[in-house]
Each structure stands twice: as C-alpha cells, then as structure tokens.
Scaffold this motif. Structure first.
Motif, PDB file in Angstrom:
ATOM      1  N   ALA A 669       0.859  -1.181   0.000  1.00 20.24           N
ATOM      2  CA  ALA A 669       0.000   0.000   0.000  1.00 20.24           C
ATOM      3  C   ALA A 669       0.891   1.225   0.000  1.00 20.24           C
ATOM      4  O   ALA A 669       1.580   1.509   0.975  1.00 20.24           O
ATOM      5  N   GLY A 670       0.879   1.953  -1.122  1.00 23.24           N
ATOM      6  CA  GLY A 670       1.867   3.000  -1.304  1.00 23.24           C
ATOM      7  C   GLY A 670       1.424   4.398  -0.895  1.00 23.24           C
ATOM      8  O   GLY A 670       2.164   5.355  -1.062  1.00 23.24           O
ATOM      9  N   SER A 671       0.221   4.535  -0.358  1.00 18.64           N
ATOM     10  CA  SER A 671      -0.219   5.884   0.016  1.00 18.64           C
ATOM     11  C   SER A 671      -1.071   5.791   1.265  1.00 18.64           C
ATOM     12  O   SER A 671      -1.485   4.707   1.678  1.00 18.64           O
ATOM     13  N   VAL A 672      -1.334   6.942   1.853  1.00 22.44           N
ATOM     14  CA  VAL A 672      -2.159   6.958   3.060  1.00 22.44           C
ATOM     15  C   VAL A 672      -3.565   6.451   2.744  1.00 22.44           C
ATOM     16  O   VAL A 672      -4.150   5.689   3.516  1.00 22.44           O
ATOM     17  N   GLU A 673      -4.082   6.840   1.559  1.00 23.18           N
ATOM     18  CA  GLU A 673      -5.436   6.374   1.195  1.00 23.18           C
ATOM     19  C   GLU A 673      -5.467   4.857   1.103  1.00 23.18           C
ATOM     20  O   GLU A 673      -6.394   4.206   1.574  1.00 23.18           O
ATOM     21  N   ALA A 674      -4.433   4.283   0.457  1.00 23.65           N
ATOM     22  CA  ALA A 674      -4.386   2.831   0.314  1.00 23.65           C
ATOM     23  C   ALA A 674      -4.302   2.173   1.685  1.00 23.65           C
ATOM     24  O   ALA A 674      -4.941   1.154   1.946  1.00 23.65           O
ATOM     25  N   MET A 675      -3.527   2.783   2.574  1.00 19.96           N
ATOM     26  CA  MET A 675      -3.409   2.205   3.918  1.00 19.96           C
ATOM     27  C   MET A 675      -4.748   2.279   4.644  1.00 19.96           C
ATOM     28  O   MET A 675      -5.150   1.342   5.331  1.00 19.96           O
ATOM     29  N   GLU A 676      -5.438   3.411   4.454  1.00 20.54           N
ATOM     30  CA  GLU A 676      -6.762   3.523   5.086  1.00 20.54           C
ATOM     31  C   GLU A 676      -7.729   2.492   4.510  1.00 20.54           C
ATOM     32  O   GLU A 676      -8.559   1.926   5.218  1.00 20.54           O
ATOM     33  N   ALA A 677      -7.586   2.241   3.195  1.00 18.24           N
ATOM     34  CA  ALA A 677      -8.433   1.230   2.564  1.00 18.24           C
ATOM     35  C   ALA A 677      -8.173  -0.147   3.177  1.00 18.24           C
ATOM     36  O   ALA A 677      -9.109  -0.909   3.444  1.00 18.24           O
ATOM     37  N   VAL A 678      -6.901  -0.449   3.416  1.00 18.89           N
ATOM     38  CA  VAL A 678      -6.585  -1.747   4.017  1.00 18.89           C
ATOM     39  C   VAL A 678      -7.201  -1.838   5.417  1.00 18.89           C
ATOM     40  O   VAL A 678      -7.789  -2.856   5.794  1.00 18.89           O
ATOM     41  N   VAL A 679      -7.073  -0.742   6.181  1.00 18.64           N
ATOM     42  CA  VAL A 679      -7.646  -0.746   7.535  1.00 18.64           C
ATOM     43  C   VAL A 679      -9.150  -1.024   7.469  1.00 18.64           C
ATOM     44  O   VAL A 679      -9.682  -1.850   8.212  1.00 18.64           O
ATOM     45  N   ARG A 680      -9.813  -0.365   6.515  1.00 17.52           N
ATOM     46  CA  ARG A 680     -11.265  -0.524   6.397  1.00 17.52           C
ATOM     47  C   ARG A 680     -11.622  -1.952   5.941  1.00 17.52           C
ATOM     48  O   ARG A 680     -12.466  -2.618   6.516  1.00 17.52           O
ATOM     49  N   ASN A 681     -10.924  -2.426   4.887  1.00 19.75           N
ATOM     50  CA  ASN A 681     -11.245  -3.752   4.339  1.00 19.75           C
ATOM     51  C   ASN A 681     -11.010  -4.858   5.355  1.00 19.75           C
ATOM     52  O   ASN A 681     -11.830  -5.767   5.499  1.00 19.75           O
ATOM     53  N   THR A 682      -9.876  -4.799   6.039  1.00 17.70           N
ATOM     54  CA  THR A 682      -9.588  -5.860   7.003  1.00 17.70           C
ATOM     55  C   THR A 682     -10.599  -5.817   8.148  1.00 17.70           C
ATOM     56  O   THR A 682     -10.955  -6.855   8.695  1.00 17.70           O
ATOM     57  N   PHE A 683     -11.102  -4.606   8.459  1.00 19.92           N
ATOM     58  CA  PHE A 683     -12.119  -4.518   9.501  1.00 19.92           C
ATOM     59  C   PHE A 683     -13.393  -5.239   9.057  1.00 19.92           C
ATOM     60  O   PHE A 683     -13.959  -6.042   9.804  1.00 19.92           O
ATOM     61  N   VAL A 684     -13.811  -4.987   7.811  1.00 24.28           N
ATOM     62  CA  VAL A 684     -15.027  -5.647   7.294  1.00 24.28           C
ATOM     63  C   VAL A 684     -14.824  -7.156   7.235  1.00 24.28           C
ATOM     64  O   VAL A 684     -15.663  -7.945   7.694  1.00 24.28           O
ATOM     65  N   GLN A 685     -13.666  -7.570   6.675  1.00 23.84           N
ATOM     66  CA  GLN A 685     -13.407  -9.008   6.548  1.00 23.84           C
ATOM     67  C   GLN A 685     -13.352  -9.688   7.913  1.00 23.84           C
ATOM     68  O   GLN A 685     -13.930 -10.757   8.110  1.00 23.84           O
ATOM     69  N   GLY A 686     -12.647  -9.032   8.852  1.00 23.30           N
ATOM     70  CA  GLY A 686     -12.517  -9.609  10.195  1.00 23.30           C
ATOM     71  C   GLY A 686     -13.866  -9.709  10.886  1.00 23.30           C
ATOM     72  O   GLY A 686     -14.178 -10.716  11.530  1.00 23.30           O
ATOM     73  N   THR A 687     -14.690  -8.652  10.728  1.00 17.48           N
ATOM     74  CA  THR A 687     -15.998  -8.675  11.377  1.00 17.48           C
ATOM     75  C   THR A 687     -16.874  -9.782  10.784  1.00 17.48           C
ATOM     76  O   THR A 687     -17.520 -10.540  11.511  1.00 17.48           O
ATOM     77  N   LEU A 688     -16.865  -9.878   9.444  1.00 11.94           N
ATOM     78  CA  LEU A 688     -17.667 -10.925   8.803  1.00 11.94           C
ATOM     79  C   LEU A 688     -17.229 -12.308   9.282  1.00 11.94           C
ATOM     80  O   LEU A 688     -18.063 -13.168   9.572  1.00 11.94           O
ATOM     81  N   SER A 689     -15.903 -12.510   9.394  1.00  9.51           N
ATOM     82  CA  SER A 689     -15.406 -13.804   9.871  1.00  9.51           C
ATOM     83  C   SER A 689     -15.974 -14.118  11.242  1.00  9.51           C
ATOM     84  O   SER A 689     -16.420 -15.241  11.504  1.00  9.51           O
ATOM     85  N   ILE A 690     -15.963 -13.111  12.121  1.00  5.41           N
ATOM     86  CA  ILE A 690     -16.447 -13.353  13.488  1.00  5.41           C
ATOM     87  C   ILE A 690     -17.945 -13.678  13.462  1.00  5.41           C
ATOM     88  O   ILE A 690     -18.400 -14.630  14.103  1.00  5.41           O
TER      89      ILE A 690
END
Lengths: 761, 86
Positions: A669-690
């Motif tokens: 992730a080469g930019s702050v936006e991309a990093m924020e996207a990862v934070v958001r996506n992993t949150f959704v994925q992690g929540t769905l898993s739970i």
C-alpha cells in the motif's frame, strides 16, 4: 415420556401403507431387489475392472513421480472413484439412513398442482438440479487451489465429494422431500428450535451476499481492461432481452428454439468482440477499469432484480442451462481427445508454507475452503431444499439426483483443475499473483515469478506478451479470480481440437463468456432470493413488505441487498492487497459454514428417527466434524493469526499502527489512502469472519443438543409429512433395470384413465 | 420446471440388419436427445399442463391458452424466485 416420544419416531409410523391391490406395484418388490443385489460373475468382473483402473490411475497421479503426468489419469481416477462411491457408499446411505420407500407418494405426487409440484422424469430433473447447483464455483476454486500443486486439490475434490459434498446434497434433498419441500431455514427451525433456526436463517442470508459479491468480483477481474470481454459479455444483455421478447410475444414456449438462436447470437457476439476490440474506437470505448465495471455490475444487478423475470432472468437462465450442458460435454471430450501432459508438481513449493502468492494460509485448512464447490458446497443445501424436492417422482430417485448430481459437479471441478494445471506454471503465477505483487507490468511479473524460486520455471517477457496477444488481450498479468486462468487453459486445450492457434482468442473469450453468464445469472437470481428473504423478515414487523407486488417494498429491499453485496464488491475491487486474494477465503469459509449448518440440521433429523439409526450417525458426523474443524480453524486463523498476510485483524492492527505513527506507505500500500483502505477492508473481513463463525457455532451447538437429547430418548419428534400411498411407478436409477422395466410395462398396460398422468406410452 | 415422460420415444427396439438398423438407431438416438433437451429446457411444460388440467378438471373449466400459461408462469417466478448456485 420415553415411550411417548418413541411412538412419534420414524421407526413406528402411524399407519401401514396399504397398496391399492388393483394397481400394479408402486415399488419394486423386495424379492426382485434382493435378486438384483446378488453378485453375478459379470458384475464382479465389471466392478473389479473399475476398481483396478481407478487404482492404477490413482497410482499414476499420486505415487509415480515422472517428469509429467497425463491428464487422462485424472479423468480415470475421478470417474472410477465416483462410480465406486455411487455404487457402494451412496447405497449404504440409502440402506441405513434415508431408507426410502417407494410405496410412499412424494410431495410432487400428493400435491401435484401442475406448477410447483410436478412429478418429473428423473433424468430431466437430474439436468434441472445440476443446472441449478453448478455454476462458476467449481470452475474457480480448483484453479486458485492449484497453487499448492495438483495432488491436494485432486484428493480433496474426489474424496470430499464422495464422503461429504454428495452426502450433504443427497440427505438435504431427501429430508426436504419428506417434509413437502421445506427450505433449510424452516427445517432448522423445526429441528433445532428458535435460536438455532434464526441463526441458520441469518447466516444463510449473509452468506448469500458474500457469495454474490465474490462471484461478481471474479467477473470484474476477468473483464477489467479487456475490450473484447466487455463487449461480448455486454452483448448478452440485448441477446437475453431479445429472447425474452421472442418468448413473450412471438413464439411462447419455444424455449429450445430460442436458446439455439441465442447461442448462435452469443457466438456471433464473441467473434464481433474480436473485431471491435481491434478497432481504435472499440478498444477505447470498451476499455474499462475495474471500478467502472464493478459499478456497472451493481447498477445492472439492481435493475435486473426489479425487472420482470420474463424479460431478462428467464431467457438468460435458459441460455445458461444450454451452455452448461454443452460446455461440459465439450470440455470432457476435449480433455479425453487431447490428453495434455501435466508438468505441475504434485505438491508445489507453497504446499508446506502459508505465504503463497495466490492465497495465503497453510494447506490445512485453507485448501479445503478454497475448493468449496466441487467437493462440499453448503449453498447446494438451499437448492436441494426448495425447488428440486417438489419435483421428485419417486423417493428412491433422490440418490441419483442428489448424490449423482453432486458427483457430476465434482467432475466439472476436476476438469477445471486439469485445464488450469495444463498451463505453464510461470504463466499461472503471473496471472494469479495480485497486482500488488507483480505491479501489473510485464517486467514486474517476470521479476516476481522468477524470484519465487519455482523448480523448472523460467518466465520470460516474451511468454507473457505472446500469450496475451494470442488470446486477444492487452495483458494477462494479475488477472486474478480463476476465470481467466481457466479460460486460458481451456483455450490451450480446445484449440488443439478445434481451429488451431488462430482460434485461441475465440476459445478464451468463449470461456470468459460462459463463466460471466453463469455468474451474472447467479447474481441476478441470488439478489432476488435474498430480497425475498428480507421481505419476509421485514414483513414480520411491517406486514406490507410481505406483499411481493408492492413495488416500493420491492425496490427498497432490492436496494438494501444490492448495497450489501455491492459494498463488499467495491471493497474487493479497490483492495490494495489484491482483492480476490484476500476475499476468496471468506467465500469458501462462508460456503462451508453453510454446509456445517446443513449437516448439523441433518444430524439432528437422523438422530430423531430412532435407535436403529444411531449406529450410522457417523456417516453424517464424519463430514460435519471435518467441515466444522476446517471452517472453524480457518476462521480462527483469519481472526487470530499474528501473521498479517493470514490474519485479517493482525493486518488491520499493523496498518492502523503504521498510520498512527505517521507512515505514508506499508508493504504494497503506497499511500495513506491505500493504507486507510486496508484498515477498512480488514475490519469488514474480520468482522464478517467473526459473525459467520459465531452463527455457525450456535447452530452446531443447538444441533448437538438436539442430537444428544434424541440419543438419550431413543429418538425424537418426527416432522415428516404423514405418509400417503403412492399410485405410480418409475425406475430409480438412470437406466431402468430389467425388473423395473417389467413393472413399467404393467403400468403401461393399464387402461388410459387408470394411469397416473404424464406416464403414458 | 416441469417435465414428464410424455412424448418420450418408444423403447421398442426394431431388429433389422445392416444399414437400416444403424440408421434406425441413429434416428432413435436423435429423437431421445431432442426429447431430453425439450423436457429439460421446458418446451413441453404447456403440454404437461394441459394434460394435468384435463385429468383434474372437468370441461367446465377451460384451460389457459399457451400465451396465458407462459405469462402466469413468469409471474409466479417473479413472486417466488429460485436460487442459482455458484
């Protein structure tokens, strides 16, 4: 108490089913069946030959370590194993668990309304059922799983289907049929109580959304930056509209005719796509980036789900059924004719680790969730309870339709695997590693793949550019999602039979087209079913929503469902870590968790049938236990693994900490936006898993509680419809036996007015 | 989603020798495939409906016309969609 309960178990049915003595038998007499069971010399020789051929094939693919292995051995290993599983294991299940009784009328015969409940010829119903269960799933999972080498996937597909997938489909189909075609959700509520039932319904709805989203993601990845693909797949919409109008106004009911016309138009659209993509204006106009295509599919999904069925869904469904059968016959024929040599190793360099470029996580449990459709697919339980059980003509046919139908899907998965592994491994990894790894460029892909240290792989720039040019694509780098890899493998095989290298582009886009067709039909139908479920649930609070003719209600619920899967789709498309590579495990886990739910419901049902069933509960407990361990372990990895590539939350925290520390790039992730996207996506994925794993554990616990109660009481309440004597006969397997034909002749000899409808010769 | 055994080609095997036999077999095979495709795709639904209607209702209830039948079927599907798997 106990005696009262026992009275209600299946072992002590309330009334004896007296056959109508003036009619021919409705069930093959036990003596005849006994005679057919006897081993004769030809039978012994036949099954010995099947077993030997299968054994040799398994030795060839699993033990002999030559330079290459011929693809024909995969076909033999699969087909012989299926035959043995069908002939022996499914009969054990029939004999000790389902115990069908052809003297009992099926719901199709009892209700016989000529619409939903229609006794249907077993071979035709097999086709319907197969068309409903098989789609793009078995074509995609095995391709992605090929990262681990060919052997783990092959074993799981073949062994898994015999002991798990086909068992689930057969049992759900049978027990739903005994309950007038009740859905899985209704059966869960009956058998597991309110908590288990509600958890099962919520899980089914969520799982449906995630499956639609990830299938749509596969299409987006196949069509991104591909003018040819975009043009020809887009043309399926006007073709379907034309077919819909044709059937509605010009020639109602001429379905095969219009499907053939549609098929020819489809071929024309593929050829035209090649021309259009070759012109400068076409290349520019149809060159769409992935986000645009994703939005296109979301808007399309909404419109398609509120349009009347006759205009778009039904005609595309006809086309899709037509293609499904044709493609499978063609694919099997081509593999047998071409017999490609496979150079992929049995176990790849990634089989032992957890950081493979296509999907991350160790072989156990992730291989078993990556290949869901084709080995064990929970989604089938929604189909096996619903439409198909209402069309069964005789109880004994459920083995052929349920168990047999799933074996057929497994065979499709094996062929997809063979097509994928017939490709050069360098090209395979260049196509399936995420753009985050390859940078999406030829140089990046060459450098990345050659840095993997794969034995026998030396990827060159020329290999990538010439392969892309041969199939009429601008680039084949990081075309993740399985579909393009399968298309390339198919093109590679089919061009050797039909048309040569000049046809490679056509076959590639033909394969992309049918995968897109299957997926878009699933998106459209899935959105409608999900909307239907939501309308029903909201209707409990706001009764007006139950009225399916109330347009605002339809629009609101459709919008909610499309927003649900559309949100996940957009996350997947814009994911800096590669979209499908991080989302696909969620798809497999969701699908297998649904299988856990279905098998848990079946376990409770069988335990409640009574004492004589207890010894055989292992037949269900085995796949249930395995699927539960696999999915719960996989979910735990995804939730708790400290390795960022594997654990969603570990990644989430790593990126959040980096952001907090003021860093502007991390990993790919080469930019702050991309990093924020990862934070958001992993949150959704992690929540769905739970959420998924919690719901399934609830269902599992309620099922085990119901089962142990039944074990203590010697059975439990029987929710089956009361038995009604049958008044018709039909053979149970695909080919009628001699004794069955004799009974058929007896029925045919009856005067016309005494024959059951639709049986007349 | 209907189908039936109606219209299925007869199972009688005509024993003839040589070319006519092969031709007959081919014709039977083609008829079988045509029957299967038409039943699978649903071409025979209306015919099956008429048959069902005849045996369940008297002449005082006229059956739907082919056009009406297909419209009603599509409307039913609108209300109650069937799932398609992955």
């Amino acid at each position: 108490m106990t005696s009262e309960l026992r009275r209600t178990t299946i072992e002590a049915p309330g009334d004896e089913r007296e056959p109508d003595s003036s009619l021919p038998p409705t069930s093959l007499p036990e003596a005849e069946r006994e005679r057919e069971r006897k081993w004769t010399w030809p039978k012994v020789l036949l099954w010995t030959a099947v077993a030997l051929l299968g054994g040799v094939a398994w030795v060839m693919i699993a033990l002999v370590r030559g330079e290459t292995v011929n693809a024909i051995w995969f076909v033999f290993a699969a087909v012989c194993s299926y035959l043995i599983g069908y002939r022996f294991y499914s009969k054990v299940i029939q004999r000790y668990i389902t115990r069908p009784d052809d003297r009992r009328a099926t719901p199709a015969e009892v209700k016989g309304d000529g619409k939903d409940f229609v006794p249907t010829d077993r071979r035709v119903l097999f086709g319907h059922h197969f068309a409903a269960i098989a789609g793009a799933g078995p074509l995609v999972g095995p391709v992605i799983a090929a990262q681990m080498g060919y052997l783990p996937g092959t074993i799981w597909i073949i062994v898994g289907v015999i002991l798990a997938g086909a068992v689930q489909d057969y049992l759900v189909l049978f027990f739903s049929m005994r309950r007038g075609g009740r859905t899985l959700g209704q059966m869960a509520r009956d058998e597991l109580g309110k908590i288990g039932g509600t958890a099962a319904m919520v899980a089914a709805l969520l799982i449906m959304l995630i499956i639609i989203a990830i299938l749509a993601l596969v299409v987006v990845n196949a069509l991104g930056e591909s003018p040819w693909g975009v043009f020809s797949v887009a043309m399926t919409i006007p073709i379907a509209l034309f077919m819909g109008v044709y059937l509605r106004y010009l020639r109602p009911g001429k379905i095969t005719e219009v499907s053939i016309i549609g098929f020819v138009l489809l071929l024309a659209a593929i050829v035209a796509g090649g021309w259009v993509a070759a012109t400068p204006w076409g290349a520019e106009f149809f060159h769409l980036d992935r986000t645009t295509i994703a939005w296109g599919i979301i808007i399309y999904g909404f419109i398609a789900a509120i349009l009347p069925v006759w205009l778009l869904l039904a005609p595309r469904d006809y086309l899709s059924t037509f293609m499904k059968i044709g493609v499978i016959v063609m694919l099997a024929g081509a593999i047998v004719l071409v017999r490609p040599e496979i150079t992929v190793p049995a176990f790849s360099e990634f089989a032992g680790g957890e950081l493979g470029p296509v999907f991350s996580g160790p072989l156990f449990p992730f291989l078993f969730v990556t290949i869901a459709c084709g080995a064990l697919s929970g989604f089938h339980a929604l189909i096996a309870s619903g439409t198909t059980p209402k069309l069964i003509e005789k109880e004994r046919q459920t083995r052929f339709i349920g168990y047999g139908g799933m074996l057929m899907e497994s065979f499709v998965a094996i062929m997809a695997l063979v097509a994928a592994i017939s490709l050069d491994r360098g090209i395979y990894f260049a196509m399936n590693a995420s753009a985050a790894a390859t940078g999406g460029t030829v140089e990046g892909a060459v450098a990345f793949v050659n840095s993997l240290g794969l034995a026998g792989v030396n990827l060159t720039r020329d290999m990538l550019t010439s392969t892309a040019a041969a199939v009429g694509e601008e680039s084949i780098i990081s075309r993740t999602g399985g579909a393009p890899t399968l298309a390339l493998g198919l093109a590679h095989i089919l061009q050797q039979v039909f048309g040569g290298a000049a046809m490679a582009g056509f076959w590639y886009h033909f394969a992309i087209m049918f995968e897109a067709l299957f997926i878009l039909t699933a998106v459209d139908a899935g959105t409608r079913v999900a909307r239907f479920m939501l309308q029903d649930s909201i209707g409990n609070f706001v009764p007006r929503f139950k009225d399916t003719a109330w347009r605002p209600g339809v629009w609101i619920t459709t919008a909610i469902m499309v927003a649900g899967w559309g949100f996940i789709l957009i996350l997947g498309v814009t994911d800096p870590l590669g979209g499908i590579n991080t989302f696909f495990p969620l798809f497999g886990i969701a699908n297998q968790l649904l299988a856990v739910i279905a098998l848990a419901v079946v376990l409770a049902i069988v335990a409640k049938r009574g004492r004589s069933y207890f010894r055989w509960l292992w037949i269900i407990a085995l796949p249930l236990g395995f699927a539960a361990i696999v999915t719960i372990t996989a979910s735990m990895y995804k939730i708790f693994s400290p390795v960022p590539q594997v654990g969603y939350w570990a990644n989430h925290i790593a990126f959040r900490n980096a952001l907090d520390a003021g860093e502007t790039s991390l990993g790919t992730a080469g930019s702050v936006e991309a990093m924020e996207a990862v934070v958001r996506n992993t949150f959704v994925q992690g929540t769905l898993s739970i959420v998924f794993v919690t719901l399934s554990i609830i269902v599992l616990i309620t099922s085990l509680a119901a089962t142990s109660r039944a074990l203590r009481n010697g059975g439990g309440e029987n929710h089956e419809d009361p038995p009604v004597p049958s008044r018709r006969f039909a053979p149970s397997g695909v080919i009628a036996t001699k004794a069955e034909r004799a009974v058929e002749r007896e029925w045919a000899a009856l005067p016309a007015e005494r024959q059951p409808e639709t049986v007349r010769h | 989603m209907t189908g039936s055994t109606a219209g299925r080609p007869a199972r009688t095997i005509t024993v003839r020798a040589g070319v006519p036999a092969a031709f007959g077999l081919l014709k039977r095979g083609c008829r079988g495939i045509a029957w299967y495709m038409q039943d699978l795709m649903g071409d025979n639904s209306y015919r099956n409906y008429l048959e069902h209607h005849r045996s369940n209702h008297g002449p005082e209830y006229p059956p739907l016309s082919e056009r009406q039948f297909w419209r009603q079927r599509m409307d039913d599907q609108n209300r109650n969609p069937g799932a398609r798997c992955c």
